[in-house]
Motif scaffolding. Structure first.
Motif, PDB file in Angstrom:
ATOM      1  N   MET A  38       1.204  87.205 -45.706  1.00 14.08           N
ATOM      2  CA  MET A  38      -0.295  87.057 -44.856  1.00 14.08           C
ATOM      3  C   MET A  38      -0.513  88.027 -43.758  1.00 14.08           C
ATOM      4  SD  MET A  38      -0.131  82.614 -45.005  1.00 14.08           S
ATOM      5  CE  MET A  38      -0.155  81.759 -46.127  1.00 14.08           C
ATOM      6  N   ASN A  39       0.401  88.314 -42.998  1.00 16.43           N
ATOM      7  CA  ASN A  39       0.163  89.581 -42.036  1.00 16.43           C
ATOM      8  C   ASN A  39      -0.198  90.741 -42.612  1.00 16.43           C
ATOM      9  OD1 ASN A  39       0.596  87.545 -39.937  1.00 16.43           O
ATOM     10  ND2 ASN A  39       2.909  88.042 -39.664  1.00 16.43           N
ATOM     11  N   LYS A  91     -20.049  92.665 -61.242  1.00 15.53           N
ATOM     12  CA  LYS A  91     -19.317  91.828 -61.944  1.00 15.53           C
ATOM     13  C   LYS A  91     -19.426  90.599 -61.458  1.00 15.53           C
ATOM     14  CE  LYS A  91     -15.835  95.575 -62.602  1.00 15.53           C
ATOM     15  NZ  LYS A  91     -14.389  95.772 -62.255  1.00 15.53           N
ATOM     16  N   LYS A  92     -19.343  89.626 -62.402  1.00 19.77           N
ATOM     17  CA  LYS A  92     -19.667  88.303 -61.833  1.00 19.77           C
ATOM     18  C   LYS A  92     -18.149  87.557 -62.200  1.00 19.77           C
ATOM     19  CE  LYS A  92     -24.309  88.022 -62.677  1.00 19.77           C
ATOM     20  NZ  LYS A  92     -25.465  87.140 -63.319  1.00 19.77           N
ATOM     21  N   GLY A  93     -18.037  86.322 -61.437  1.00 14.97           N
ATOM     22  CA  GLY A  93     -16.827  85.509 -61.933  1.00 14.97           C
ATOM     23  C   GLY A  93     -15.565  86.166 -61.604  1.00 14.97           C
ATOM     24  N   TRP A  94     -14.566  85.889 -62.100  1.00 13.27           N
ATOM     25  CA  TRP A  94     -13.198  86.241 -62.045  1.00 13.27           C
ATOM     26  C   TRP A  94     -12.907  87.752 -61.995  1.00 13.27           C
ATOM     27  CZ3 TRP A  94      -8.811  83.807 -61.026  1.00 13.27           C
ATOM     28  CH2 TRP A  94      -7.521  84.427 -61.230  1.00 13.27           C
ATOM     29  N   THR A 100      -5.681  90.784 -55.021  1.00 13.96           N
ATOM     30  CA  THR A 100      -5.116  90.019 -53.910  1.00 13.96           C
ATOM     31  C   THR A 100      -5.650  88.568 -53.978  1.00 13.96           C
ATOM     32  OG1 THR A 100      -5.169  91.859 -52.370  1.00 13.96           O
ATOM     33  CG2 THR A 100      -4.871  89.683 -51.253  1.00 13.96           C
ATOM     34  N   ALA A 101      -6.979  88.551 -54.325  1.00 11.96           N
ATOM     35  CA  ALA A 101      -7.392  86.864 -54.355  1.00 11.96           C
ATOM     36  C   ALA A 101      -7.010  86.222 -55.649  1.00 11.96           C
ATOM     37  CB  ALA A 101      -8.856  87.004 -54.568  1.00 11.96           C
ATOM     38  N   ALA A 138      -0.401  86.706 -53.111  1.00 16.01           N
ATOM     39  CA  ALA A 138      -1.329  87.664 -52.426  1.00 16.01           C
ATOM     40  C   ALA A 138      -0.784  88.999 -51.997  1.00 16.01           C
ATOM     41  CB  ALA A 138      -1.793  87.003 -51.075  1.00 16.01           C
ATOM     42  N   GLY A 139       0.662  88.962 -51.652  1.00 12.02           N
ATOM     43  CA  GLY A 139       1.147  90.258 -51.261  1.00 12.02           C
ATOM     44  C   GLY A 139       1.523  90.993 -52.524  1.00 12.02           C
ATOM     45  N   THR A 140       1.552  90.589 -53.530  1.00 16.55           N
ATOM     46  CA  THR A 140       1.672  91.257 -54.914  1.00 16.55           C
ATOM     47  C   THR A 140       0.336  91.893 -55.210  1.00 16.55           C
ATOM     48  OG1 THR A 140       3.491  89.892 -55.528  1.00 16.55           O
ATOM     49  CG2 THR A 140       2.534  91.410 -57.253  1.00 16.55           C
ATOM     50  N   GLY A 141      -0.608  90.978 -55.041  1.00 19.76           N
ATOM     51  CA  GLY A 141      -2.076  91.515 -55.422  1.00 19.76           C
ATOM     52  C   GLY A 141      -2.425  92.741 -54.377  1.00 19.76           C
TER      53      GLY A 141
END
Length: 155
Positions: A38-39, A91-94, A100-101, A138-141
């Protein structure tokens, strides 16, 4: 994707085979990893905000020195009445989400399911799994986003 599945399998094996004291140590290390990721995400967000502010100040400075007239939206004003090419559709949506998201959402879901299955207290397990999964995802993304930016910068 394979790395995530391997990490998930290792986590399941560790939680199912260890005693309560070992579970507590594993949970603490997972919490630390989550906080660290997260940091890292917050640091990346700060870098993005700083770069956007630098770009904005550069544009303002360029407008003042160049003498070019600009529209309210920051685009250069066109002297002739010809139509300009339309901007590409967003782009829309996913598909508009960053890696990250996407990683945080997928990780949270996978962590919740895994935590509920592994822990005897289903709610507590799901909550812990959600936090750990979201952090790891999130870290992987963020790593994927960073590598794609590097690749785009090289081209």
């Amino acid at each position: 994707m394979k790395q995530i599945l391997v990490a998930l399998a290792v986590a399941v094996a560790l939680f199912s085979c260890s005693s309560h004291a070992e579970n507590a140590a594993a949970i603490e290390s997972a919490k630390k990893a989550t906080i660290d990721s997260m940091n890292n995400v917050n640091a990346i967000k700060k870098e993005v905000v700083d770069s956007m502010n630098a770009l904005k100040s550069h544009r303002t400075h360029s407008r003042e020195t160049a003498g070019t007239q600009y529209n309210n939206d920051g685009t250069p004003a066109v002297a002739n009445s010809e139509a300009t090419a339309p901007a590409p559709a967003k782009k829309k949506g996913w598909k508009s989400w960053s890696h990250t998201a996407k990683g945080a959402v997928v990780g949270a879901g996978a962590g919740a399911v895994t935590g509920a299955i592994v822990n005897k207290d289903r709610v507590k397990g799901a909550a812990i799994g959600t936090l750990i999964g979201a952090g790891v995802g999130a870290g992987t993304g963020a790593i994927v986003d960073h590598s794609k930016k590097k690749k785009a910068a090289r081209q």
